[in-house]
Design a protein around this motif. Sequence first.
Motif, PDB file in Angstrom:
ATOM      1  N   ARG A   1       0.767  -1.059  -0.201  1.00 19.81           N
ATOM      2  CA  ARG A   1      -0.014   0.085   0.004  1.00 19.81           C
ATOM      3  C   ARG A   1       0.840   1.259   0.125  1.00 19.81           C
ATOM      4  NH1 ARG A   1      -3.518   0.770   4.993  1.00 19.81           N
ATOM      5  NH2 ARG A   1      -1.818   1.810   5.888  1.00 19.81           N
ATOM      6  N   ARG A   2       0.583   2.334  -0.640  1.00 17.02           N
ATOM      7  CA  ARG A   2       1.353   3.513  -0.805  1.00 17.02           C
ATOM      8  C   ARG A   2       0.360   4.446  -0.935  1.00 17.02           C
ATOM      9  NH1 ARG A   2       1.269   5.203  -6.313  1.00 17.02           N
ATOM     10  NH2 ARG A   2       0.209   3.615  -7.744  1.00 17.02           N
ATOM     11  N   ALA A   3       1.014   5.684  -0.406  1.00 12.90           N
ATOM     12  CA  ALA A   3       0.096   6.983  -0.105  1.00 12.90           C
ATOM     13  C   ALA A   3       0.493   7.803  -1.146  1.00 12.90           C
ATOM     14  CB  ALA A   3       0.530   7.929   1.209  1.00 12.90           C
TER      15      ALA A   3
ATOM     16  N   GLU B   1      -4.410  10.103   0.957  1.00 17.13           N
ATOM     17  CA  GLU B   1      -5.202   9.127  -0.119  1.00 17.13           C
ATOM     18  C   GLU B   1      -4.259   8.097   0.080  1.00 17.13           C
ATOM     19  OE1 GLU B   1      -4.982   8.840  -4.839  1.00 17.13           O
ATOM     20  OE2 GLU B   1      -6.203  10.467  -3.810  1.00 17.13           O
ATOM     21  N   GLN B   2      -4.791   6.727  -0.269  1.00 18.69           N
ATOM     22  CA  GLN B   2      -4.274   5.410  -0.240  1.00 18.69           C
ATOM     23  C   GLN B   2      -4.351   4.685  -1.500  1.00 18.69           C
ATOM     24  OE1 GLN B   2      -5.164   3.427   3.606  1.00 18.69           O
ATOM     25  NE2 GLN B   2      -5.344   5.279   4.606  1.00 18.69           N
TER      26      GLN B   2
ATOM     27  N   ASN C   1      -3.874   0.597  -3.391  1.00 19.25           N
ATOM     28  CA  ASN C   1      -3.071  -0.628  -3.494  1.00 19.25           C
ATOM     29  C   ASN C   1      -3.251  -1.338  -4.998  1.00 19.25           C
ATOM     30  OD1 ASN C   1      -2.005  -2.909  -2.263  1.00 19.25           O
ATOM     31  ND2 ASN C   1      -4.282  -4.164  -2.294  1.00 19.25           N
TER      32      ASN C   1
ATOM     33  N   PHE D   1      -8.262  -0.716   3.654  1.00 20.54           N
ATOM     34  CA  PHE D   1      -7.500   0.388   3.839  1.00 20.54           C
ATOM     35  C   PHE D   1      -8.101   0.891   5.317  1.00 20.54           C
ATOM     36  CE2 PHE D   1      -8.515  -0.091  -0.713  1.00 20.54           C
ATOM     37  CZ  PHE D   1      -7.266   0.526  -1.344  1.00 20.54           C
TER      38      PHE D   1
ATOM     39  N   SER E   1      -8.167   4.316   8.166  1.00 23.77           N
ATOM     40  CA  SER E   1      -7.709   5.559   8.330  1.00 23.77           C
ATOM     41  C   SER E   1      -6.550   5.806   9.501  1.00 23.77           C
ATOM     42  CB  SER E   1      -9.179   6.259   8.835  1.00 23.77           C
ATOM     43  OG  SER E   1      -9.663   5.667   9.854  1.00 23.77           O
ATOM     44  N   GLU E   2      -5.876   6.519   9.010  1.00 29.11           N
ATOM     45  CA  GLU E   2      -4.596   6.680   9.909  1.00 29.11           C
ATOM     46  C   GLU E   2      -4.508   8.104  10.801  1.00 29.11           C
ATOM     47  OE1 GLU E   2      -1.453   6.270   6.732  1.00 29.11           O
ATOM     48  OE2 GLU E   2      -1.508   4.163   7.034  1.00 29.11           O
TER      49      GLU E   2
ATOM     50  N   TYR F   1      -7.914   2.951  -5.196  1.00 25.94           N
ATOM     51  CA  TYR F   1      -7.582   4.193  -4.364  1.00 25.94           C
ATOM     52  C   TYR F   1      -8.896   4.450  -3.604  1.00 25.94           C
ATOM     53  CZ  TYR F   1      -4.596   5.224  -8.382  1.00 25.94           C
ATOM     54  OH  TYR F   1      -3.618   4.987  -9.547  1.00 25.94           O
TER      55      TYR F   1
ATOM     56  N   ARG G   1      -9.879   7.114   0.138  1.00 29.99           N
ATOM     57  CA  ARG G   1      -9.778   8.201   0.912  1.00 29.99           C
ATOM     58  C   ARG G   1     -10.868   8.237   1.989  1.00 29.99           C
ATOM     59  NH1 ARG G   1      -6.283  13.368  -0.234  1.00 29.99           N
ATOM     60  NH2 ARG G   1      -6.611  14.546   1.545  1.00 29.99           N
TER      61      ARG G   1
END
Length: 217
Positions: free
Chosen positions: A5-7, A100-101, A103, A115, A117-118, A173, A175
Amino acid sequence: MRMPRRALLAPTVALAVLAGAGPALADDPTPSPTETIATAPPDQPEETDLTEGASETEASAPSDAVNHTGNSPDARGCEQGWYYHATKKAKDYHKGVGAEQANWNGTSRTAKSTFTSEVTGTVGIAFTGELQVKGSAAVVEIQGKFGVSVSASLTAKMGNSFTVDTPPHKTTYARYGVYRLKSYGYSQYTYVNCGKGSKHDVTIYTPHRIGWAIWEK
């Protein structure tokens, strides 16, 4: 198999809401994970001069207020002050909270993307034009006019998770944030003798619900 996973840098809104917090509203049902997911980044609000945050203090009276203090045509008179009048409802726009994330599924099989939320963040009212009333007063008017549930602010909290299928060789994607209802109206001053001041047009975004925005390509 755990997928990386990347931002990414985020567009500010999304097309499909797949909610993970709070109940779906009856007037705006939430799609299930089996429904078609958007395949392009969503539209952003057309306005480029949005003011984030609405005051909880009513604007001062117009300079000509002293000229409207004569006898009222209605013996009861009117309560002098600013009022907001909602006129037209548009659609929801998503305001993201946190990064935004994304995968990427590089396999030949459908994979699960989860996903989470962070961060925790509060989203309030945004508007363009002259909103002369308190934000809470505009919320009450919009709810009454359109029969929807909106708020002066909603908080999207850290730790909410959502899982969705990612097709082979596709990127999903995601969010997390708050959907805000866009609507139109105007602020207008009412004088003690029931006279009306000039109309001040307003386009306003009021927090509607919390949820995930999902799309893939």
